[in-house]
Design an enzyme around this catalytic site. Structure first.
Site, PDB file in Angstrom:
ATOM      1  N   ARG A 159     131.257  31.426  19.748  1.00  0.00           N
ATOM      2  CA  ARG A 159     130.162  30.081  20.044  1.00  0.00           C
ATOM      3  C   ARG A 159     130.111  30.475  21.557  1.00  0.00           C
ATOM      4  NH1 ARG A 159     129.572  30.097  15.182  1.00  0.00           N
ATOM      5  NH2 ARG A 159     129.241  28.303  13.869  1.00  0.00           N
ATOM      6  N   SER A 233     127.523  21.781  13.191  1.00  0.00           N
ATOM      7  CA  SER A 233     128.728  21.400  13.780  1.00  0.00           C
ATOM      8  C   SER A 233     128.689  21.030  15.012  1.00  0.00           C
ATOM      9  CB  SER A 233     129.596  22.901  13.708  1.00  0.00           C
ATOM     10  OG  SER A 233     129.681  23.738  12.662  1.00  0.00           O
ATOM     11  N   GLU A 329     130.577  21.523  20.512  1.00  0.00           N
ATOM     12  CA  GLU A 329     129.773  22.574  20.474  1.00  0.00           C
ATOM     13  C   GLU A 329     128.307  22.540  20.720  1.00  0.00           C
ATOM     14  OE1 GLU A 329     127.645  25.705  17.993  1.00  0.00           O
ATOM     15  OE2 GLU A 329     128.249  24.083  16.920  1.00  0.00           O
TER      16      GLU A 329
HETATM   17  N1  EPU Z   1     137.100  21.458   5.542  1.00  0.00           N
HETATM   18  C1  EPU Z   1     137.478  20.264   5.493  1.00  0.00           C
HETATM   19  N2  EPU Z   1     136.784  19.172   5.544  1.00  0.00           N
HETATM   20  C2  EPU Z   1     135.308  18.992   5.644  1.00  0.00           C
HETATM   21  C3  EPU Z   1     134.874  20.569   5.608  1.00  0.00           C
HETATM   22  C4  EPU Z   1     135.491  21.605   5.631  1.00  0.00           C
HETATM   23  O1  EPU Z   1     138.677  20.218   5.562  1.00  0.00           O
HETATM   24  O2  EPU Z   1     134.511  18.039   5.542  1.00  0.00           O
HETATM   25  C5  EPU Z   1     137.906  22.727   5.553  1.00  0.00           C
HETATM   26  C6  EPU Z   1     137.222  23.336   4.334  1.00  0.00           C
HETATM   27  O3  EPU Z   1     138.263  23.181   3.420  1.00  0.00           O
HETATM   28  C7  EPU Z   1     137.547  24.920   4.819  1.00  0.00           C
HETATM   29  C8  EPU Z   1     137.406  24.763   6.258  1.00  0.00           C
HETATM   30  O4  EPU Z   1     137.523  23.453   6.632  1.00  0.00           O
HETATM   31  O5  EPU Z   1     138.849  25.486   4.713  1.00  0.00           O
HETATM   32  C9  EPU Z   1     136.296  25.602   7.008  1.00  0.00           C
HETATM   33  O6  EPU Z   1     135.067  24.737   6.259  1.00  0.00           O
HETATM   34  P1  EPU Z   1     133.469  25.654   6.494  1.00  0.00           P
HETATM   35  O7  EPU Z   1     133.751  26.884   5.672  1.00  0.00           O
HETATM   36  O8  EPU Z   1     132.539  24.708   5.746  1.00  0.00           O
HETATM   37  O9  EPU Z   1     133.266  25.876   7.663  1.00  0.00           O
HETATM   38  P2  EPU Z   1     133.609  25.414   9.228  1.00  0.00           P
HETATM   39  O10 EPU Z   1     134.570  26.032   9.822  1.00  0.00           O
HETATM   40  O11 EPU Z   1     133.494  23.719   9.164  1.00  0.00           O
HETATM   41  C10 EPU Z   1     132.168  26.858  10.385  1.00  0.00           C
HETATM   42  C11 EPU Z   1     130.797  26.898  11.275  1.00  0.00           C
HETATM   43  C12 EPU Z   1     129.709  26.702  10.694  1.00  0.00           C
HETATM   44  C13 EPU Z   1     129.365  27.755   9.788  1.00  0.00           C
HETATM   45  C14 EPU Z   1     130.473  27.763   8.700  1.00  0.00           C
HETATM   46  C15 EPU Z   1     130.490  28.912   7.673  1.00  0.00           C
HETATM   47  C16 EPU Z   1     131.889  26.455  13.890  1.00  0.00           C
HETATM   48  C17 EPU Z   1     131.865  25.270  14.831  1.00  0.00           C
HETATM   49  N3  EPU Z   1     130.999  26.090  12.635  1.00  0.00           N
HETATM   50  O12 EPU Z   1     131.903  25.741  10.046  1.00  0.00           O
HETATM   51  O13 EPU Z   1     128.553  26.683  11.742  1.00  0.00           O
HETATM   52  O14 EPU Z   1     128.041  27.404   8.996  1.00  0.00           O
HETATM   53  O15 EPU Z   1     131.995  27.938   9.585  1.00  0.00           O
HETATM   54  O16 EPU Z   1     130.740  30.119   8.315  1.00  0.00           O
HETATM   55  O17 EPU Z   1     132.441  27.329  13.617  1.00  0.00           O
HETATM   56  C18 EPU Z   1     127.306  25.381  13.304  1.00  0.00           C
HETATM   57  O18 EPU Z   1     127.784  26.177  13.937  1.00  0.00           O
HETATM   58  O19 EPU Z   1     126.375  24.530  13.257  1.00  0.00           O
HETATM   59  C19 EPU Z   1     127.770  25.700  11.983  1.00  0.00           C
HETATM   60  C20 EPU Z   1     127.209  24.830  11.001  1.00  0.00           C
END
Ligand code: EPU
Length: 333
Positions: A159, A233, A329
């Site tokens: 990012r 995010s 972010e």
């Molecule tokens: N999780 C939780 N609680 C929640 C949601 C998720 O504990 O409410 C845990 C899940 O169990 C999982 C982990 O967090 O193990 C990761 O969750 P997820 O795959 O939904 O991805 P994220 O890390 O929360 C990132 C990006 C997203 C992108 C997703 C998928 C960042 C800041 N965000 O989110 O990007 O869509 O991965 O690759 O890196 C954005 O930047 O606006 C965005 C949506």
């Protein structure tokens, strides 16, 4: 005065003292020559999907409205596709999916524009734009000249890019060129994609299948900004020392981690926020999304000030509970 409410996906009402839609490079160069820009603060706006206005904007807002998608060159294996900065990102992805050109299908449905994508090296489901990014063209706001940046010069990180640091506020991105694969090498390693493709009984997925899976996953977790104000995010996933992670995991065995640069690890901010008790919490017009704790939402009528106050409360409580610092972010303006 222009109300920026229609121009930010959080749906925040904020006034800009001046607002110009940039429809051609020449128009922008004329504005620079006439010294209309630089006499007062200015802000370049793409799709407004990664921004939070916490007050009115006393200055000139330039909305990137440059359009056009063209093949700049191709060979047997690759196609170099040049897209104007004001193109809608998801429309570019769909264009490539329909042509069966691989590389950005995992980035389906990300809100925003092509010109904004490199700024924060947008990424999802195991892919970032740096993986297919060839070069971009940008107008230097000081000189009005067109400059090129290759992949290395953009200094992409998680990012991150040069446009959030030393080049911040100095360039208007007019086009981005991507190197796409005519013989696609699909990336379905992200758990959710694999699971869904299995559920759909698709053993040999196409680009279109991967795109469909990504769209389905996003729609199941992330709110549609048209229906519920948000900027995806709100925080970055924190990158911490491995030793810190080990200590945290001892007390929290469900904490996941992903490898990051220099032996560090990335941990999910959504997990930290959820464990700190914020998931699904609503405070009048704003709140934390019920399906993804990393997303702050505006139910309508919420203000930027209310959202940033909530963000600070979340930061403080995660810090107190886990000793980990969350950073936004989203660009706070
Ligand atoms: N999780 C939780 N609680 C929640 C949601 C998720 O504990 O409410 C845990 C899940 O169990 C999982 C982990 O967090 O193990 C990761 O969750 P997820 O795959 O939904 O991805 P994220 O890390 O929360 C990132 C990006 C997203 C992108 C997703 C998928 C960042 C800041 N965000 O989110 O990007 O869509 O991965 O690759 O890196 C954005 O930047 O606006 C965005 C949506």
């Amino acid at each position: 005065m222009t109300n920026l409410l229609p121009y930010n996906t959080f749906g925040i009402s904020a006034l800009a003292s001046q607002f110009v839609e940039v429809n051609s490079v020449l128009q922008l160069q004329n504005l620079i020559q006439e010294k209309a820009i630089l006499e007062e603060p200015f802000l370049i706006l793409g799709g407004g999907s990664n921004i939070l206005f916490i007050k009115n904007y006393e200055g000139l807002v330039l909305k990137n409205n440059l359009k056009g998608i063209e093949v700049s060159r191709e060979n047997e294996n690759y196609v170099w596709l040049k897209a104007a900065g004001g193109e809608v990102w998801h429309e570019l992805v769909m264009f490539c999916v329909n042509k069966n050109w691989g590389g950005i299908e995992n980035l389906s449905l990300i809100p925003g524009t092509v010109g904004a994508a490199p700024m924060q090296n947008i990424g999802a489901y195991g892919v970032e734009i740096k993986d297919t990014f060839e070069e971009l063209e940008a107008i230097n706001i000081q000189t009005g000249e067109l400059e090129k940046f290759n992949n290395e010069q953009c200094k992409f990180g998680y990012r991150e890019s040069i446009f959030k640091h030393e080049a911040k506020g100095r360039y208007f991105i007019t086009s981005v060129t991507f190197k796409l694969n005519k013989k696609p090498d699909l990336n379905t390693s992200y758990g959710d994609i694999e699971t869904l493709l299995k559920e759909w009984h698709i053993a040999k997925p196409t680009i279109a299948d991967v795109s469909k899976a990504v769209i389905a996953i996003r729609q199941s977790k992330l709110p549609d900004p048209v229906l519920l104000g948000n900027a995806g995010s709100f925080f970055k996933n924190p990158v911490i020392e491995f030793s810190v992670f080990e200590k945290l995991q001892k007390n929290n065995p469900t904490l996941k981690s992903f490898p990051a640069a220099d032996g560090k690890v990335k941990i999910p901010a959504a997990w930290l926020i959820e464990q700190a008790g914020w998931k699904g919490k609503r405070f009048e017009n704003i709140g934390v999304h019920e399906k993804q704790a990393l997303v702050l939402v505006n139910y309508g009528g919420g203000t930027g000030k209310e959202l940033i106050d909530l963000a600070y409360k979340i930061i403080d409580s995660v810090k107190a509970k886990f000793g980990v610092a969350l950073t936004p972010e989203v660009n706070i303006i």
